[in-house]
Design a protein around this motif. Structure first.
Motif, PDB file in Angstrom:
ATOM      1  N   ASP A 125       0.825  -1.212   0.000  1.00 17.09           N
ATOM      2  CA  ASP A 125       0.000   0.000   0.000  1.00 17.09           C
ATOM      3  C   ASP A 125       0.857   1.259   0.000  1.00 17.09           C
ATOM      4  O   ASP A 125       0.502   2.269  -0.625  1.00 17.09           O
ATOM      5  N   VAL A 126       1.989   1.214   0.715  1.00 18.32           N
ATOM      6  CA  VAL A 126       2.906   2.365   0.740  1.00 18.32           C
ATOM      7  C   VAL A 126       3.516   2.565  -0.644  1.00 18.32           C
ATOM      8  O   VAL A 126       3.606   3.690  -1.151  1.00 18.32           O
ATOM      9  N   LEU A 127       3.915   1.463  -1.269  1.00 12.63           N
ATOM     10  CA  LEU A 127       4.494   1.526  -2.616  1.00 12.63           C
ATOM     11  C   LEU A 127       3.503   2.134  -3.604  1.00 12.63           C
ATOM     12  O   LEU A 127       3.847   3.027  -4.393  1.00 12.63           O
ATOM     13  N   ILE A 128       2.273   1.670  -3.546  1.00 17.97           N
ATOM     14  CA  ILE A 128       1.229   2.180  -4.444  1.00 17.97           C
ATOM     15  C   ILE A 128       1.003   3.669  -4.222  1.00 17.97           C
ATOM     16  O   ILE A 128       0.952   4.465  -5.176  1.00 17.97           O
ATOM     17  N   LEU A 163       4.105   5.761  -5.463  1.00 20.28           N
ATOM     18  CA  LEU A 163       4.264   5.737  -6.921  1.00 20.28           C
ATOM     19  C   LEU A 163       3.196   6.569  -7.628  1.00 20.28           C
ATOM     20  O   LEU A 163       3.498   7.336  -8.539  1.00 20.28           O
ATOM     21  N   THR A 164       1.950   6.394  -7.224  1.00 18.33           N
ATOM     22  CA  THR A 164       0.851   7.109  -7.894  1.00 18.33           C
ATOM     23  C   THR A 164       0.875   8.605  -7.592  1.00 18.33           C
ATOM     24  O   THR A 164       0.427   9.409  -8.405  1.00 18.33           O
ATOM     25  N   ALA A 165       1.416   8.972  -6.430  1.00 18.97           N
ATOM     26  CA  ALA A 165       1.551  10.401  -6.110  1.00 18.97           C
ATOM     27  C   ALA A 165       2.642  11.040  -6.970  1.00 18.97           C
ATOM     28  O   ALA A 165       2.501  12.171  -7.444  1.00 18.97           O
ATOM     29  N   LYS A 166       3.725  10.294  -7.197  1.00 19.46           N
ATOM     30  CA  LYS A 166       4.855  10.828  -7.964  1.00 19.46           C
ATOM     31  C   LYS A 166       4.575  10.829  -9.461  1.00 19.46           C
ATOM     32  O   LYS A 166       5.020  11.718 -10.186  1.00 19.46           O
TER      33      LYS A 166
END
Length: 458
Positions: A228-231, A234-237
């Motif tokens: 969940d942290v990775l998602i 990544l989607t914010a960046k």
């Protein structure tokens, strides 16, 4: 009988001049008629060569030093030796000449078609940053995650290769960010020797027209640490990421993708357009990696097919329907055949997505399906074929000949197997009318070719 004498010995160092290129882009030099193939050497150059292998009829050498350089030599934009871009040391003009000559040579020597017009190869205005997809292995060094392509002929990762000159630049940045985030949040790299760890590969694919992007995390395990942290990061960046997929591959294998795929975030598909047609692309979809030249290739195939509103067309090896849907815009009916069930599912969905109702898609082997269709009374006016590198099976070529279409359009990614198959089609009653090479993969030795054949009416 006189013993065959090899004029060079392994580890011998010689100063030699180069006169030609192989189809792989290696320089060719000859010692008393004995050919030596040397990577990174160009015609017109002179250099010091170390013999690394001396077979009975030919050998291989390593270029140690150049004493005379060709005017066609350029400085590569990338000095990483992953084996993906073997031609970066030669000008793009020379790359195109080499590929043109490769097609000419096989047409003459393999297909025995000296008379057929071979048009000048269609190159790119910008032969860099064209790839819309990357699959990059993940490893570990000193407790840190590393990503990079494998060194040529090895499984050693050339670490943290954050820029690749033939990849879309944004894809390079997404791979780098994924590696950095995954390492920081405790995701472990897959260890090939121990068959342990989590993350095996990072795959990124992007829509050239839409800019929609998919990230595929290939893992050994069903569980993915702190996903969940990775998602979230990544989607914010990268806000144009529309899909994050996990593919599970728990086998000891060099095959990248496993059978199980699940959506972690967003959609199962991203979309792209070629001309007026929109395509839905999944993690496992085959979709050409150079969208600019794909449009060129397909437009040429459509031109050669000369389809009108009364024509029935068969598209063998149809994949997700990329060529079929182009053809359907002009044809009365298009029938697509493909052995991969997932591809046919995607092809049907793409037809529906574009409101195309005159294209039907079937799972099966073309050499078995086509005789059955003929027995049922289906008559194809045009057949399009776009096989893998090994070319067409003899049974399929015969099935095409027996179907008696007025035209065959052969799209090929391997000139040698193309030429072999053209000879069979010629002997079966078809005439090769024209040949158009297309440079789909600049900086590499690969070349695509579109060929028009017409039935000889006796």
């Amino acid at each position: 009988m006189a013993k065959h004498i090899i004029p060079v010995k392994k580890n011998e160092e010689l100063t030699l001049s180069f006169e030609d290129l192989t189809h792989e882009g290696n320089g060719v030099t000859k010692i008393n008629g004995y050919p030596l193939f040397v990577p990174n050497a160009l015609p017109g150059e002179v250099g010091v060569v170390k013999v690394v292998k001396a077979n009975k009829n030919f050998g291989y050498g390593k270029l140690l030093e150049l004493t005379k350089k060709s005017s066609e030599r350029i400085e590569p934009t990338c000095h990483v030796h992953c084996g993906g871009c073997q031609l970066q040391h030669m000008s793009y003009k020379l790359q195109l000449e080499m590929k043109q000559n490769q097609v000419k040579n096989v047409m003459k020597k393999v297909a025995h078609l000296d008379h057929v017009p071979i048009h000048p190869i269609i190159g790119m205005d910008n032969p860099f940053n064209y790839r819309n997809k990357v699959q990059i292995p993940v490893g570990e060094k000193n407790g840190e995650l590393i990503t990079g392509f494998y060194q040529r002929r090895s499984h050693r990762i050339l670490e943290n290769l954050d820029s690749c000159s033939i990849q879309n630049e944004e894809i390079n940045q997404i791979v780098k960010a994924t590696r950095q985030i995954a390492g920081r949040i405790g995701i472990k790299a897959y260890n090939e020797e121990k068959h342990s760890g989590e993350l095996r590969h990072i795959m990124v694919r992007t829509g050239f027209v839409t800019n929609e992007t998919m990230v595929v995390l290939v893992t050994k395990t069903d569980k993915l640490t702190n996903k969940d942290v990775l998602i979230q990061e990544l989607t914010a960046k990268f806000p144009h990421i529309k899909s994050i997929i996990q593919n599970v591959n728990n086998k000891r294998t060099s095959v990248i993708l496993g059978e199980k795929t699940k959506v972690l975030w967003g959609e199962e598909y991203i979309h792209d357009k070629i001309g007026d047609i929109t395509f839905a692309i999944s993690a496992k979809s085959f979709y050409q990696v150079n969208p600019v030249q794909t449009k060129v290739l397909y437009e040429k195939a459509l031109e050669y097919a000369e389809i009108d509103k009364d024509d029935v067309v068969i598209d063998a090896y149809c994949g997700i329907g990329t060529i079929s849907l182009f053809l359907a815009q002009k044809a009365k009916k298009v029938y697509g055949i493909e052995v991969v069930p997932d591809a046919i599912r995607d092809a049907k969905m793409n037809a529906e997505l574009n409101g195309i109702t005159n294209a039907e898609f079937y799972v099966g082997e073309a050499e078995k399906v086509m005789p059955q269709w003929k027995a049922e009374g289906l008559k194809a006016d045009v057949i399009i074929v776009d096989p893998p590198r090994k070319g067409c099976e003899v049974d399929f070529l015969q099935a095409m000949i027996d179907s008696e279409p007025k035209r065959i359009v052969y799209v090929s990614c391997n000139p040698s197997t193309l030429a072999r198959d053209l000879r069979i089609l010629e002997d079966g009653g078809y005439q090769t009318m024209e040949v158009q090479p297309v440079d789909m993969f600049p900086q590499t030795p690969h070349v695509e070719t579109v060929v028009l054949l017409e039935r000889k009416f006796v």
